[in-house]
Design a protein around this motif. Structure first.
Motif, PDB file in Angstrom:
ATOM      1  N   SER A 144      -8.859  24.372  -5.033  1.00 59.33           N
ATOM      2  CA  SER A 144      -9.218  23.580  -6.218  1.00 59.33           C
ATOM      3  C   SER A 144      -9.108  22.081  -5.925  1.00 59.33           C
ATOM      4  N   LYS A 160     -12.164  21.049  -4.276  1.00 58.22           N
ATOM      5  CA  LYS A 160     -13.269  21.624  -5.062  1.00 58.22           C
ATOM      6  C   LYS A 160     -14.084  22.609  -4.222  1.00 58.22           C
ATOM      7  N   HIS A 161     -13.380  23.345  -3.412  1.00 53.87           N
ATOM      8  CA  HIS A 161     -13.977  24.394  -2.557  1.00 53.87           C
ATOM      9  C   HIS A 161     -14.980  23.858  -1.542  1.00 53.87           C
TER      10      HIS A 161
END
Ligand code: DAH
Length: 345
Positions: A278, A281-282
């Motif tokens: 996370s 944000k990948h």
């Protein structure tokens, strides 16, 4: 009928005597005797008060008042003396200044640097170790240093009132530390290798990721034959020193008015190692700074010969780096002065 004069004399004599003996007595036992002697049920002052009723009626109010005053004065002086004596005996009967070395120590409040200061110092120290000098510039800048000299066109969005805090006239709060480049170039000739930490201000909506003020560290190196490879080398050494050797760097083409070519530098996510989480944000990557080769236009403005000199520059947000390093997800925590938060660092 006893005379008022005699009564008054006795009273004052008793007062004098009582106060003197209190002053001269130090034992608690002795002080208790004094209490009984003067203020006890059959004490001298008590008896005098009782004999008031035998005085002529017109003298009574004044002498009654005086007797009560003297009685409470003696009482107060005695109580104070007993209290002092008890305190002295509590510190071991050794009197004032006695210090008991066997008592456990009292823990003092241990101060420490704010987490942003700690990271800021760490960053500066790493570059200092690579031969960079430290320079500083003012927080209140002019449009010239903050924008014009750095090749920002007049209609650049950063010049908008929305993003910049404008002060009186030509003055503003610097939006980045890049203006220090210009100030240094004006005063010195290459080779120069400088690191410049400082506070910046932007008129941004405050949320978990952005605040109206933040710290930046700007770095630049100008000499003959400085190349993009030098920039990559110095930034890689910096990242590996701060985040560890297993962190990867990625240079992405970007744009800044004062560098050409420009890049944004990402590091592999320090939380998930690049797998995706996370925090990144990948994406597996985190952006940590902007950099590039100093634009020849900037050199022309400050009177450096762009044919002779080249240089690189970079700028990074200290708050962002501290957030990554300590895994903090809200920038506002740095500015709230909450001791529960600050004591963790
Ligand atoms: N001044 C830029 C900013 O605040 C950051 C930056 C980017 C600084 C590239 C540089 C650079 O020195 O080369 O967004």
């Amino acid at each position: 009928m006893p005379s008022a004069n005699k009564f008054e004399q006795d009273l004052k004599q008793t007062q004098k005597e009582a106060l003197l003996t209190i002053e001269q007595t130090s034992e608690l036992e002795g002080l208790e005797q004094i209490r009984i002697k003067y203020l006890g049920r059959r004490g001298i002052i008590t008896s005098l008060l009782k004999s008031l009723k035998d005085l002529p009626e017109k003298e009574r109010p004044a002498l009654g008042k005086l007797s009560n005053q003297i009685k409470s004065q003696v009482e107060q002086v005695l109580i104070k003396r007993i209290k002092e004596q008890k305190e002295q005996e509590a510190v071991g009967g050794k009197g004032e200044g006695f210090f008991d070395y066997t008592l456990p120590g009292r823990k003092g409040w241990e101060g420490r640097a704010h987490p942003l200061t700690q990271i800021n110092e760490k960053i500066v120290k790493i570059f200092y170790g690579m031969g960079f000098e430290v320079a500083k510039g003012p927080d209140v800048e002019t449009d010239y240093y903050n924008f014009s000299a750095l090749n920002f066109p007049l209609d650049h969005p950063a010049r908008d009132m929305q993003d910049t805090f404008y002060l009186k006239g030509d003055l503003l709060l610097r939006t980045h530390t890049s203006p220090v480049q210009v100030r240094v170039f004006e005063k010195r000739k290459p080779p120069i290798r400088i690191i410049t930490p400082g506070r910046c201000y932007r008129n941004e909506a405050i949320n978990a990721r952005s605040f109206c003020t933040f710290l930046q560290v700007e770095g630049f190196y100008v000499d003959t034959d400085v190349t993009f490879a030098d920039l990559k080398g110095v930034l890689s050494a910096f990242v590996w020193e701060l985040f560890g050797k297993d962190v990867a760097l990625r240079f992405r083409a970007s744009f800044f008015p004062f560098t050409e070519p420009s890049a944004e530098v990402d590091i592999s996510c320090v939380i998930c190692g690049g797998k995706g989480c996370s925090v990144c944000k990948h994406r597996g990557w985190l952006e940590i700074l902007g950099a590039g080769m100093i634009d020849p236009e900037v050199f022309k403005t400050v009177g450096y010969d762009p044919e002779k000199y080249s240089g690189y520059a970079f700028g990074m947000g200290v708050d962002r780096i501290a957030m990554l390093k300590y895994q903090i997800d809200d920038i506002r925590l740095f500015y709230e002065d909450d001791l529960k938060f600050l004591r963790q660092f």
